[in-house]
Design a protein around this motif. Structure first.
Motif, PDB file in Angstrom:
ATOM      1  N   LYS A   9       0.787  -1.440   0.073  1.00  0.00           N
ATOM      2  CA  LYS A   9       0.165   0.008  -0.158  1.00  0.00           C
ATOM      3  C   LYS A   9       0.824   1.315   0.010  1.00  0.00           C
ATOM      4  O   LYS A   9       1.921   1.410   0.664  1.00  0.00           O
ATOM      5  CB  LYS A   9      -0.940   0.036   1.443  1.00  0.00           C
ATOM      6  N   LEU A  10       0.641   2.149  -0.751  1.00  0.00           N
ATOM      7  CA  LEU A  10       1.160   3.413  -0.907  1.00  0.00           C
ATOM      8  C   LEU A  10       0.423   4.665  -0.562  1.00  0.00           C
ATOM      9  O   LEU A  10      -0.814   4.411  -0.572  1.00  0.00           O
ATOM     10  CB  LEU A  10       1.889   3.773  -2.252  1.00  0.00           C
ATOM     11  N   PRO A  11       0.941   5.870  -0.182  1.00  0.00           N
ATOM     12  CA  PRO A  11      -0.061   7.296  -0.016  1.00  0.00           C
ATOM     13  C   PRO A  11      -0.951   7.323  -1.003  1.00  0.00           C
ATOM     14  O   PRO A  11      -0.831   6.894  -2.434  1.00  0.00           O
ATOM     15  CB  PRO A  11       1.124   8.158   0.265  1.00  0.00           C
ATOM     16  N   SER A  15      -1.377   1.517  -4.869  1.00  0.00           N
ATOM     17  CA  SER A  15      -0.487   0.165  -4.398  1.00  0.00           C
ATOM     18  C   SER A  15       0.321  -0.136  -5.237  1.00  0.00           C
ATOM     19  O   SER A  15       0.202   0.110  -6.358  1.00  0.00           O
ATOM     20  CB  SER A  15      -1.705  -0.972  -4.364  1.00  0.00           C
ATOM     21  N   LEU A  16       1.649  -0.604  -4.928  1.00  0.00           N
ATOM     22  CA  LEU A  16       2.707  -1.108  -5.553  1.00  0.00           C
ATOM     23  C   LEU A  16       2.333  -2.652  -5.782  1.00  0.00           C
ATOM     24  O   LEU A  16       2.084  -3.456  -4.825  1.00  0.00           O
ATOM     25  CB  LEU A  16       4.153  -1.004  -5.115  1.00  0.00           C
ATOM     26  N   VAL A  17       2.154  -3.080  -7.014  1.00  0.00           N
ATOM     27  CA  VAL A  17       2.029  -4.460  -7.271  1.00  0.00           C
ATOM     28  C   VAL A  17       2.747  -5.110  -8.259  1.00  0.00           C
ATOM     29  O   VAL A  17       2.907  -4.844  -9.199  1.00  0.00           O
ATOM     30  CB  VAL A  17       0.344  -4.667  -7.507  1.00  0.00           C
ATOM     31  N   ILE A  18       3.456  -6.292  -7.884  1.00  0.00           N
ATOM     32  CA  ILE A  18       4.306  -6.976  -8.588  1.00  0.00           C
ATOM     33  C   ILE A  18       3.609  -8.232  -9.133  1.00  0.00           C
ATOM     34  O   ILE A  18       3.197  -9.105  -8.264  1.00  0.00           O
ATOM     35  CB  ILE A  18       5.618  -7.395  -8.071  1.00  0.00           C
ATOM     36  N   PRO A  90      11.130   4.584  -7.590  1.00  0.00           N
ATOM     37  CA  PRO A  90      10.637   6.001  -7.330  1.00  0.00           C
ATOM     38  C   PRO A  90      10.164   6.356  -6.066  1.00  0.00           C
ATOM     39  O   PRO A  90       9.528   5.239  -5.176  1.00  0.00           O
ATOM     40  CB  PRO A  90       9.371   6.268  -8.273  1.00  0.00           C
ATOM     41  N   GLY A  91      10.566   7.576  -5.373  1.00  0.00           N
ATOM     42  CA  GLY A  91      10.296   7.854  -4.042  1.00  0.00           C
ATOM     43  C   GLY A  91      11.394   7.391  -3.064  1.00  0.00           C
ATOM     44  O   GLY A  91      11.137   7.729  -1.888  1.00  0.00           O
ATOM     45  N   PHE A  92      12.052   6.316  -3.428  1.00  0.00           N
ATOM     46  CA  PHE A  92      13.116   5.913  -2.524  1.00  0.00           C
ATOM     47  C   PHE A  92      14.448   6.398  -2.734  1.00  0.00           C
ATOM     48  O   PHE A  92      15.439   5.925  -2.226  1.00  0.00           O
ATOM     49  CB  PHE A  92      13.123   4.307  -2.199  1.00  0.00           C
ATOM     50  N   ASP A  93      14.630   6.606  -4.084  1.00  0.00           N
ATOM     51  CA  ASP A  93      15.936   7.053  -4.627  1.00  0.00           C
ATOM     52  C   ASP A  93      16.959   5.829  -4.527  1.00  0.00           C
ATOM     53  O   ASP A  93      18.046   6.094  -4.178  1.00  0.00           O
ATOM     54  CB  ASP A  93      16.816   8.240  -4.001  1.00  0.00           C
TER      55      ASP A  93
END
Length: 313
Positions: A9-11, A15-18, A90-93
């Motif tokens: 779950k993301l903000p 959602s990040l889904v693989i 993305p978002g975590f560099d």
């Protein structure tokens, strides 16, 4: 069968889904089948693997009668990177291929890596497909660490590539997916081909055929396979690097994958403002030009080419 293998779950309600697509024989019964994982999209700007996954999914879907093993295809380990045209996560560099084997108690990216390791565990083989970045073009090749060469080179030869580059131990990054999977007994081959943010269709067709060839050799596929090329192996052969000594615009005078001679000029670095040639790029060895600069703007130190000494095609 398409499955979600990792969901985070993301903000903002996203959602990040693989996801993976599993192919297996309809009537496998209790027979233990070999399992192959085909992995791509770890870097969001490397798209050659998307084409390979498409070709392979289509062939396996249309010819299930020839399948005698389990094939799991993961087109996008970094789907957010692909969606946003970013190499990293993305978002975590972060470079996703520098966080394996991850940690179940770590940050979200480490947790994702840990879950993926659990997902791949127990497979017999994995093919980790990469392209080059946007700056360099590579001929189809498999990269193998010297510590695993005895067990992996025989399989690398099956993949219909031009070159198997056996790296020295000092170049290994223990945080890569391939190193982590090999460490737990999953025979993992890293493929590099083409250039970032592009698809080279003939390379992808060859690699798809090579994967089917490996499957046929391992009893996982009974369908047709075209003959594969015998690759050059880099054992006992030096790799020569050519770097820019000045900034400017690189203009090649040979084609990628050509053979070059010692002392041969294969390109120039020029100054568009003055009309001058600032550097002649010259090979120091006879050999195969297996890496060539694709993006023309260079700075001092930029890699221009890699040449496999005393190799020809």
């Amino acid at each position: 069968m398409i499955e979600n293998v990792v969901t985070v779950k993301l903000p903002v309600g996203e959602s990040l889904v693989i996801r993976k697509n599993r192919h297996e024989p309809a009537a496998a019964g209790t027979k233990k089948l070999k399992r192959l994982c085909v992995v791509s999209g770890t870097h969001g700007d490397e798209l050659e693997g998307q084409c390979v996954c498409y070709f392979l999914n289509r062939i396996l879907k249309e010819n299930p009668q020839h399948l005698n093993g389990i094939v799991d295809i993961y087109p996008a380990l970094n789907p957010m990177g692909i969606d946003t045209i970013q190499r990293g996560f993305p978002g975590f560099d972060l470079d996703m291929n520098r966080i394996f084997p991850g940690s179940a108690d770590g940050a979200p990216t480490e947790w994702v890596a840990s879950r993926l390791m659990d997902e791949f565990a127990g497979a017999d083989f994995a093919i980790d497909i990469h392209a080059s970045n946007i700056f360099l073009r590579e001929i189809p090749q498999v990269r193998v660490n010297i510590t695993t060469a005895d067990s992996l080179v025989r399989y690398a030869k099956m993949l219909d590539v031009d070159f198997v580059w056996v790296h020295q131990a000092s170049t290994v990054l223990e945080s890569t997916l391939a190193h982590s999977l090999n460490s737990i007994g999953v025979k993992t081959l890293v493929v590099e081909a083409g250039v970032g943010m592009r698809i080279t269709v003939d390379y992808c067709q060859r690699l798809t055929n090579g994967i089917l060839n490996l499957m046929k050799n391992e009893g996982m596929w009974t369908g047709p396979v075209r003959p594969v090329s015998a690759p050059i192996i880099s054992l006992d052969r030096a790799v020569s690097f050519v770097n820019a000594s000045v900034p400017g615009v690189f203009i090649p005078s040979v084609r990628h994958s050509d053979n070059v001679k010692r002392g041969e000029e294969f390109g120039t670095i020029v100054d568009p403002l003055t009309g001058e040639v600032r550097q002649k790029c010259v090979s120091e060895v006879d050999g195969l030009l297996f890496t060539l600069r694709e993006y023309p703007i260079v700075n001092e130190g930029s890699l221009i080419a890699r040449i496999l000494q005393e190799a020809s095609r």
